[in-house]
Design a protein around this motif. Structure first.
Motif, PDB file in Angstrom:
ATOM      1  N   ASP A   1     -22.987 -27.108  36.115  1.00  0.00           N
ATOM      2  CA  ASP A   1     -22.425 -26.653  37.397  1.00  0.00           C
ATOM      3  C   ASP A   1     -23.564 -26.394  38.382  1.00  0.00           C
ATOM      4  O   ASP A   1     -24.664 -26.000  37.994  1.00  0.00           O
ATOM      5  CB  ASP A   1     -21.603 -25.376  37.190  1.00  0.00           C
ATOM      6  CG  ASP A   1     -20.549 -25.177  38.288  1.00  0.00           C
ATOM      7  OD1 ASP A   1     -19.346 -25.261  37.964  1.00  0.00           O
ATOM      8  OD2 ASP A   1     -20.929 -24.930  39.454  1.00  0.00           O
TER       9      ASP A   1
ATOM     10  N   TYR B   1     -11.863 -36.525  50.865  1.00  0.00           N
ATOM     11  CA  TYR B   1     -11.472 -36.092  49.510  1.00  0.00           C
ATOM     12  C   TYR B   1     -10.551 -37.147  48.884  1.00  0.00           C
ATOM     13  O   TYR B   1     -10.779 -37.592  47.758  1.00  0.00           O
ATOM     14  CB  TYR B   1     -10.778 -34.729  49.597  1.00  0.00           C
ATOM     15  CG  TYR B   1     -10.292 -34.170  48.274  1.00  0.00           C
ATOM     16  CD1 TYR B   1     -11.170 -33.501  47.419  1.00  0.00           C
ATOM     17  CD2 TYR B   1      -8.965 -34.301  47.889  1.00  0.00           C
ATOM     18  CE1 TYR B   1     -10.727 -32.982  46.207  1.00  0.00           C
ATOM     19  CE2 TYR B   1      -8.516 -33.778  46.687  1.00  0.00           C
ATOM     20  CZ  TYR B   1      -9.398 -33.113  45.845  1.00  0.00           C
ATOM     21  OH  TYR B   1      -8.946 -32.600  44.648  1.00  0.00           O
TER      22      TYR B   1
ATOM     23  N   THR C   1      -6.226 -22.417  41.815  1.00  0.00           N
ATOM     24  CA  THR C   1      -7.640 -22.105  41.569  1.00  0.00           C
ATOM     25  C   THR C   1      -8.252 -21.582  42.875  1.00  0.00           C
ATOM     26  O   THR C   1      -7.600 -21.571  43.915  1.00  0.00           O
ATOM     27  CB  THR C   1      -8.454 -23.357  41.139  1.00  0.00           C
ATOM     28  OG1 THR C   1      -8.544 -24.235  42.261  1.00  0.00           O
ATOM     29  CG2 THR C   1      -7.846 -24.072  39.951  1.00  0.00           C
TER      30      THR C   1
HETATM   31  N1  LIG Z   1      -7.012 -27.092  42.327  1.00  0.00           N
HETATM   32  C1  LIG Z   1      -6.222 -28.091  42.642  1.00  0.00           C
HETATM   33  O1  LIG Z   1      -5.133 -27.916  43.224  1.00  0.00           O
HETATM   34  C2  LIG Z   1      -6.595 -29.509  42.276  1.00  0.00           C
HETATM   35  C3  LIG Z   1      -5.640 -30.522  42.459  1.00  0.00           C
HETATM   36  C4  LIG Z   1      -5.973 -31.823  42.138  1.00  0.00           C
HETATM   37  C5  LIG Z   1      -7.226 -32.117  41.641  1.00  0.00           C
HETATM   38  N2  LIG Z   1      -8.132 -31.110  41.475  1.00  0.00           N
HETATM   39  C6  LIG Z   1      -9.452 -31.477  40.962  1.00  0.00           C
HETATM   40  O2  LIG Z   1      -9.764 -30.700  39.821  1.00  0.00           O
HETATM   41  C7  LIG Z   1     -11.177 -30.504  39.750  1.00  0.00           C
HETATM   42  C8  LIG Z   1     -11.489 -29.017  39.641  1.00  0.00           C
HETATM   43  O3  LIG Z   1     -10.928 -28.354  40.758  1.00  0.00           O
HETATM   44  P1  LIG Z   1     -10.876 -26.760  40.869  1.00  0.00           P
HETATM   45  O4  LIG Z   1      -9.634 -26.429  41.589  1.00  0.00           O
HETATM   46  O5  LIG Z   1     -11.156 -26.141  39.554  1.00  0.00           O
HETATM   47  O6  LIG Z   1     -12.116 -26.520  41.882  1.00  0.00           O
HETATM   48  P2  LIG Z   1     -13.100 -25.260  42.044  1.00  0.00           P
HETATM   49  O7  LIG Z   1     -13.604 -25.347  43.437  1.00  0.00           O
HETATM   50  O8  LIG Z   1     -12.430 -23.998  41.613  1.00  0.00           O
HETATM   51  O9  LIG Z   1     -14.272 -25.583  41.002  1.00  0.00           O
HETATM   52  C9  LIG Z   1     -15.158 -26.650  41.218  1.00  0.00           C
HETATM   53  C10 LIG Z   1     -16.431 -26.396  40.414  1.00  0.00           C
HETATM   54  O10 LIG Z   1     -17.310 -27.500  40.669  1.00  0.00           O
HETATM   55  C11 LIG Z   1     -18.610 -26.969  40.957  1.00  0.00           C
HETATM   56  N3  LIG Z   1     -19.310 -27.904  41.842  1.00  0.00           N
HETATM   57  C12 LIG Z   1     -19.092 -28.125  43.167  1.00  0.00           C
HETATM   58  N4  LIG Z   1     -19.978 -29.022  43.633  1.00  0.00           N
HETATM   59  C13 LIG Z   1     -20.770 -29.376  42.599  1.00  0.00           C
HETATM   60  C14 LIG Z   1     -21.862 -30.266  42.474  1.00  0.00           C
HETATM   61  N5  LIG Z   1     -22.327 -30.961  43.523  1.00  0.00           N
HETATM   62  N6  LIG Z   1     -22.434 -30.406  41.260  1.00  0.00           N
HETATM   63  C15 LIG Z   1     -21.983 -29.701  40.189  1.00  0.00           C
HETATM   64  N7  LIG Z   1     -20.961 -28.821  40.258  1.00  0.00           N
HETATM   65  C16 LIG Z   1     -20.358 -28.667  41.451  1.00  0.00           C
HETATM   66  C17 LIG Z   1     -18.348 -25.631  41.625  1.00  0.00           C
HETATM   67  O11 LIG Z   1     -19.488 -24.771  41.574  1.00  0.00           O
HETATM   68  C18 LIG Z   1     -17.166 -25.132  40.827  1.00  0.00           C
HETATM   69  O12 LIG Z   1     -17.577 -24.415  39.665  1.00  0.00           O
HETATM   70  C19 LIG Z   1     -11.751 -31.160  41.005  1.00  0.00           C
HETATM   71  O13 LIG Z   1     -12.144 -32.486  40.697  1.00  0.00           O
HETATM   72  C20 LIG Z   1     -10.575 -31.184  41.951  1.00  0.00           C
HETATM   73  O14 LIG Z   1     -10.689 -32.181  42.929  1.00  0.00           O
HETATM   74  C21 LIG Z   1      -7.862 -29.814  41.790  1.00  0.00           C
END
Ligand SMILES: NC(=O)c1ccc[n+]([C@@H]2O[C@H](COP(=O)([O-])OP(=O)(O)OC[C@H]3O[C@@H](n4cnc5c(N)ncnc54)[C@H](O)[C@@H]3O)[C@@H](O)[C@H]2O)c1
Length: 248
Positions: A36, A155, A190
């Motif tokens: 991370d 995105y 989240t």
């Molecule tokens: N939450 C939703 O509704 C949702 C819906 C569809 C898809 N997703 C996908 O699920 C995945 C996780 O989403 P989430 O809601 O847990 O997001 P989040 O923002 O809570 O967590 C993302 C994590 O990625 C880390 N991160 C960000 N940029 C980074 C980088 N350059 N290098 C390494 N780490 C990095 C952050 O520090 C964080 O710990 C993502 O791919 C997101 O697009 C989420």
């Protein structure tokens, strides 16, 4: 589903869905490289993995930085000897309206959400090939299949690209015993969407037949399945985990 002896890299494993994925894989027996950009959060996840009786290695990495990714993969190999499972989960997301997206913001979104998985996958398949076994699981989004309702166009473009990238990996690495699949979640509760306007969340709920947001552990359960031996004949699949938001 038994993942004992398996080693996984989970990008963005410090919080949210990535953290749930780390804990679920560890519950099923895997040791985890928690990668991370936020080291403190990766360390917290790693500690929770230790409590489950498995090993967690926290590593600070920006997935869009080749040198950092190479160092992260090397640290994983040095510690565990091999890498079996890669979860491309790290991503960033904004709600910027289309005409207000700057070139810089567009480039950063693509760098983290699409170039990141490209770099990490490229470095990891080199290691997986040596043992003739691997599982790559990329976390895309409904936005990558149907365009975004709320999040910015960069995105969605990156998430659509991530699906195509993963399908290429599925086709090109099947011969090495490596499968590659995508999970496309709907909206999951989240920190990523914690500050979204209330009416936006209400609208998303209305469009979701199951009538609620997803939970991180519901995405993690799908990851565990795709990582397992039980999913051995599945590759190039895009698995919707979205409460019925999109049915295709
Ligand atoms: N939450 C939703 O509704 C949702 C819906 C569809 C898809 N997703 C996908 O699920 C995945 C996780 O989403 P989430 O809601 O847990 O997001 P989040 O923002 O809570 O967590 C993302 C994590 O990625 C880390 N991160 C960000 N940029 C980074 C980088 N350059 N290098 C390494 N780490 C990095 C952050 O520090 C964080 O710990 C993502 O791919 C997101 O697009 C989420």
């Amino acid at each position: 589903m038994n993942l004992e002896g398996r080693v996984a890299i989970v990008t963005g494993g410090g919080r949210g869905i990535g953290k749930a994925i780390c804990l679920a894989l560890a519950t099923h027996g895997a040791n985890i490289v928690v990668a991370d950009i936020n080291l403190a959060s990766a360390e917290e996840t790693a500690q929770e993995i230790q409590v489950l009786g498995r090993q967690g290695l926290p590593v600070k990495v920006d997935v869009s930085d080749r040198a950092m990714v190479q160092a992260m993969v090397q640290q994983g190999v040095d510690r565990f000897g091999h890498i079996d499972i890669l979860v491309n989960n790290a991503a960033i997301c904004s709600l910027t309206p289309f005409e207000e997206i700057t070139d810089q913001a567009w480039a950063r979104t693509l760098a983290v959400n699409l170039t990141g998985p490209f770099i990490v996958s490229q470095e990891v398949v080199k290691v997986m090939k040596q043992r003739g076994w691997g599982r790559i699981i990329s976390i895309s989004s409904v936005a990558g299949k149907m365009g975004s309702v709320r999040s910015d166009a960069g995105y969605s473009a990156a998430k659509g690209g991530l699906i195509a990238l993963t399908l290429c990996l599925a086709r090109q690495y099947a011969r090495y015993g490596i499968t590659a699949n995508v999970i496309a979640p709907g909206t999951v509760e989240t920190e990523l969407n914690r500050d979204w306007p209330e009416e936006a969340m209400r609208d998303l709920l209305l469009r979701t037949p199951l009538g609620r947001l997803g939970r991180p552990n519901e995405i993690a359960a799908a990851v565990v399945f795709l990582a397992s031996e039980e999913a051995s004949f599945i590759t190039g699949e895009v698995l919707d985990v979205n409460g019925g938001f999109l049915m295709d």
